[in-house]
Write a protein that holds these residues in place. Structure first.
Motif, PDB file in Angstrom:
ATOM      1  N   ASP A 199       6.218 -24.257  -7.162  1.00  0.00           N
ATOM      2  CA  ASP A 199       7.208 -23.191  -7.067  1.00  0.00           C
ATOM      3  C   ASP A 199       6.961 -22.451  -5.765  1.00  0.00           C
ATOM      4  O   ASP A 199       5.802 -22.169  -5.411  1.00  0.00           O
ATOM      5  CB  ASP A 199       7.092 -22.217  -8.236  1.00  0.00           C
ATOM      6  N   PHE A 200       8.031 -22.146  -5.072  1.00  0.00           N
ATOM      7  CA  PHE A 200       7.934 -21.444  -3.790  1.00  0.00           C
ATOM      8  C   PHE A 200       8.750 -20.161  -3.885  1.00  0.00           C
ATOM      9  O   PHE A 200       9.964 -20.203  -4.084  1.00  0.00           O
ATOM     10  CB  PHE A 200       8.479 -22.324  -2.653  1.00  0.00           C
ATOM     11  N   ILE A 201       8.060 -19.027  -3.791  1.00  0.00           N
ATOM     12  CA  ILE A 201       8.733 -17.736  -3.886  1.00  0.00           C
ATOM     13  C   ILE A 201       8.601 -17.007  -2.551  1.00  0.00           C
ATOM     14  O   ILE A 201       7.488 -16.761  -2.077  1.00  0.00           O
ATOM     15  CB  ILE A 201       8.135 -16.871  -5.014  1.00  0.00           C
ATOM     16  N   ALA A 202       9.718 -16.690  -1.947  1.00  0.00           N
ATOM     17  CA  ALA A 202       9.738 -15.933  -0.693  1.00  0.00           C
ATOM     18  C   ALA A 202      10.247 -14.530  -0.992  1.00  0.00           C
ATOM     19  O   ALA A 202      11.369 -14.358  -1.465  1.00  0.00           O
ATOM     20  CB  ALA A 202      10.628 -16.624   0.333  1.00  0.00           C
ATOM     21  N   TYR A 203       9.433 -13.539  -0.704  1.00  0.00           N
ATOM     22  CA  TYR A 203       9.789 -12.153  -0.998  1.00  0.00           C
ATOM     23  C   TYR A 203      10.554 -11.541   0.187  1.00  0.00           C
ATOM     24  O   TYR A 203      10.005 -11.424   1.286  1.00  0.00           O
ATOM     25  CB  TYR A 203       8.540 -11.331  -1.276  1.00  0.00           C
ATOM     26  N   PRO A 204      11.796 -11.138  -0.027  1.00  0.00           N
ATOM     27  CA  PRO A 204      12.594 -10.571   1.064  1.00  0.00           C
ATOM     28  C   PRO A 204      11.909  -9.353   1.685  1.00  0.00           C
ATOM     29  O   PRO A 204      11.432  -8.459   0.975  1.00  0.00           O
ATOM     30  CB  PRO A 204      13.903 -10.179   0.380  1.00  0.00           C
ATOM     31  N   GLY A 205      11.835  -9.330   2.999  1.00  0.00           N
ATOM     32  CA  GLY A 205      11.270  -8.194   3.712  1.00  0.00           C
ATOM     33  C   GLY A 205       9.759  -8.149   3.746  1.00  0.00           C
ATOM     34  O   GLY A 205       9.175  -7.280   4.398  1.00  0.00           O
ATOM     35  N   ALA A 206       9.090  -9.052   3.048  1.00  0.00           N
ATOM     36  CA  ALA A 206       7.618  -9.035   3.006  1.00  0.00           C
ATOM     37  C   ALA A 206       7.054  -9.652   4.274  1.00  0.00           C
ATOM     38  O   ALA A 206       7.498 -10.712   4.721  1.00  0.00           O
ATOM     39  CB  ALA A 206       7.114  -9.787   1.786  1.00  0.00           C
ATOM     40  N   VAL A 207       6.039  -8.988   4.816  1.00  0.00           N
ATOM     41  CA  VAL A 207       5.423  -9.442   6.060  1.00  0.00           C
ATOM     42  C   VAL A 207       4.256 -10.372   5.760  1.00  0.00           C
ATOM     43  O   VAL A 207       3.881 -10.598   4.613  1.00  0.00           O
ATOM     44  CB  VAL A 207       4.920  -8.239   6.885  1.00  0.00           C
ATOM     45  N   HIS A 208       3.650 -10.902   6.816  1.00  0.00           N
ATOM     46  CA  HIS A 208       2.426 -11.669   6.649  1.00  0.00           C
ATOM     47  C   HIS A 208       1.343 -10.741   6.106  1.00  0.00           C
ATOM     48  O   HIS A 208       1.317  -9.553   6.417  1.00  0.00           O
ATOM     49  CB  HIS A 208       2.004 -12.252   8.002  1.00  0.00           C
ATOM     50  N   SER A 209       0.475 -11.276   5.255  1.00  0.00           N
ATOM     51  CA  SER A 209      -0.605 -10.489   4.632  1.00  0.00           C
ATOM     52  C   SER A 209      -0.069  -9.386   3.723  1.00  0.00           C
ATOM     53  O   SER A 209      -0.684  -8.336   3.585  1.00  0.00           O
ATOM     54  CB  SER A 209      -1.525  -9.886   5.704  1.00  0.00           C
ATOM     55  N   PHE A 210       1.060  -9.628   3.086  1.00  0.00           N
ATOM     56  CA  PHE A 210       1.728  -8.557   2.331  1.00  0.00           C
ATOM     57  C   PHE A 210       0.918  -8.035   1.145  1.00  0.00           C
ATOM     58  O   PHE A 210       1.216  -6.964   0.630  1.00  0.00           O
ATOM     59  CB  PHE A 210       3.116  -9.006   1.859  1.00  0.00           C
ATOM     60  N   THR A 211      -0.095  -8.758   0.679  1.00  0.00           N
ATOM     61  CA  THR A 211      -0.890  -8.249  -0.444  1.00  0.00           C
ATOM     62  C   THR A 211      -1.881  -7.181  -0.008  1.00  0.00           C
ATOM     63  O   THR A 211      -2.451  -6.492  -0.850  1.00  0.00           O
ATOM     64  CB  THR A 211      -1.676  -9.381  -1.142  1.00  0.00           C
ATOM     65  N   ARG A 212      -2.088  -7.042   1.286  1.00  0.00           N
ATOM     66  CA  ARG A 212      -3.034  -6.046   1.790  1.00  0.00           C
ATOM     67  C   ARG A 212      -2.303  -4.736   2.096  1.00  0.00           C
ATOM     68  O   ARG A 212      -1.285  -4.746   2.809  1.00  0.00           O
ATOM     69  CB  ARG A 212      -3.722  -6.547   3.057  1.00  0.00           C
ATOM     70  N   PRO A 213      -2.804  -3.619   1.602  1.00  0.00           N
ATOM     71  CA  PRO A 213      -2.160  -2.332   1.871  1.00  0.00           C
ATOM     72  C   PRO A 213      -2.034  -2.027   3.361  1.00  0.00           C
ATOM     73  O   PRO A 213      -1.077  -1.380   3.783  1.00  0.00           O
ATOM     74  CB  PRO A 213      -3.087  -1.320   1.181  1.00  0.00           C
ATOM     75  N   ASP A 214      -2.990  -2.509   4.164  1.00  0.00           N
ATOM     76  CA  ASP A 214      -2.953  -2.203   5.597  1.00  0.00           C
ATOM     77  C   ASP A 214      -2.004  -3.108   6.373  1.00  0.00           C
ATOM     78  O   ASP A 214      -1.859  -2.963   7.583  1.00  0.00           O
ATOM     79  CB  ASP A 214      -4.358  -2.271   6.212  1.00  0.00           C
ATOM     80  N   ALA A 215      -1.319  -4.035   5.697  1.00  0.00           N
ATOM     81  CA  ALA A 215      -0.360  -4.888   6.392  1.00  0.00           C
ATOM     82  C   ALA A 215       0.903  -4.121   6.761  1.00  0.00           C
ATOM     83  O   ALA A 215       1.578  -4.444   7.736  1.00  0.00           O
ATOM     84  CB  ALA A 215       0.004  -6.096   5.529  1.00  0.00           C
ATOM     85  N   GLY A 216       1.251  -3.097   5.968  1.00  0.00           N
ATOM     86  CA  GLY A 216       2.430  -2.290   6.256  1.00  0.00           C
ATOM     87  C   GLY A 216       3.721  -3.056   6.077  1.00  0.00           C
ATOM     88  O   GLY A 216       3.789  -4.065   5.371  1.00  0.00           O
ATOM     89  N   ASN A 217       4.759  -2.580   6.743  1.00  0.00           N
ATOM     90  CA  ASN A 217       6.084  -3.197   6.636  1.00  0.00           C
ATOM     91  C   ASN A 217       6.599  -3.766   7.951  1.00  0.00           C
ATOM     92  O   ASN A 217       7.692  -4.320   8.005  1.00  0.00           O
ATOM     93  CB  ASN A 217       7.100  -2.155   6.134  1.00  0.00           C
TER      94      ASN A 217
END
Length: 226
Positions: A199-217
């Motif tokens: 399964d491949f899920i692409a989250y709209p607007g999510a950046v690289h490293s999106f699970t890290r709080p310091d990744a930002g937007n």
């Protein structure tokens, strides 16, 4: 198994080896219960087994798993900045045989733990570690499942997708400037040709490293954390 509020999480640094190379991983589990449980192998991002990987291992332990954050780089080898991390990560991305050796050593360390139910191990990875999680699956390792978070999807040997023996879940940032659309398309093609379950899920607007709080937007900033 106790609820997260009741769990008593035991953590320890574990030294082990891949060949002659000393490695230093991080183990976490709820020690208030001696009952065997499934294990999760965690593959770190390009900064190595640091605070982020350890925090995720603790969370997995609170959910009832035995979690082991494997060390790909080696004991005492911890990058101090993104430039150094990039060079280290590239070493393994360009030498998949070496990467697999380190991955398999981590899996063996996890599955040899008496608290892990035989045949009940999965692997997850973040960024650089997401590449590793997929690489371990492509090696034919006996896994129950694979989850990659904003991981690299490149594969120098696409035919190895036929060796995957478990379901794969790819969680991808749709606004990721590092893992480009052509890499995504190539990954899906190799998986489809191999009839691999994924399964491949692409989250709209999510950046690289999106699970890290310091990744930002901002994807230009999120792309700097791998």
């Amino acid at each position: 198994m106790n609820s997260p509020a009741e769990a008593k999480i035991h953590t320890e640094v574990v030294e082990y080896k891949a060949g002659d190379t000393a490695l230093e991983g991080f183990l976490a589990y709820d020690d208030s219960d001696s009952k065997p449980r499934p294990g999760v192998l965690l593959i770190h991002d390009w900064m190595g087994v640091g605070d982020y990987a350890k925090s995720r291992a603790r969370q997995l332990a609170e959910l009832g798993y035995v979690a082991f954050a494997a060390d790909i780089y080696g004991k005492g080898v911890r990058p101090s900045d993104p430039k150094e991390a990039s060079a280290l990560a590239a070493k393994y991305k360009n030498d998949r045989a070496l990467y697999r050796e380190r991955l398999k050593a981590g899996l063996e360390q996890l599955t040899n733990n008496k608290l892990v139910v035989s045949g009940e191990a999965a692997v997850i990875g973040y960024c650089f570690g997401g590449t590793g999680a997929l690489e371990l699956a492509r090696s034919g390792a006996p896994l129950k499942g694979v989850v990659t978070f904003h991981g690299g999807l490149s594969n120098p040997a696409p035919e190895d997708a036929k060796n995957i023996r478990c379901p794969v879940l790819v969680l991808h940032g749709a606004d990721d400037p590092i893992v480009k659309p052509e890499e995504v398309a190539a990954f899906k093609s190799e998986m489809d040709k191999a009839h691999a379950k994924y399964d491949f899920i692409a989250y709209p607007g999510a950046v690289h490293s999106f699970t890290r709080p310091d990744a930002g937007n901002d994807n230009s900033k999120g792309g700097g954390i791998q």
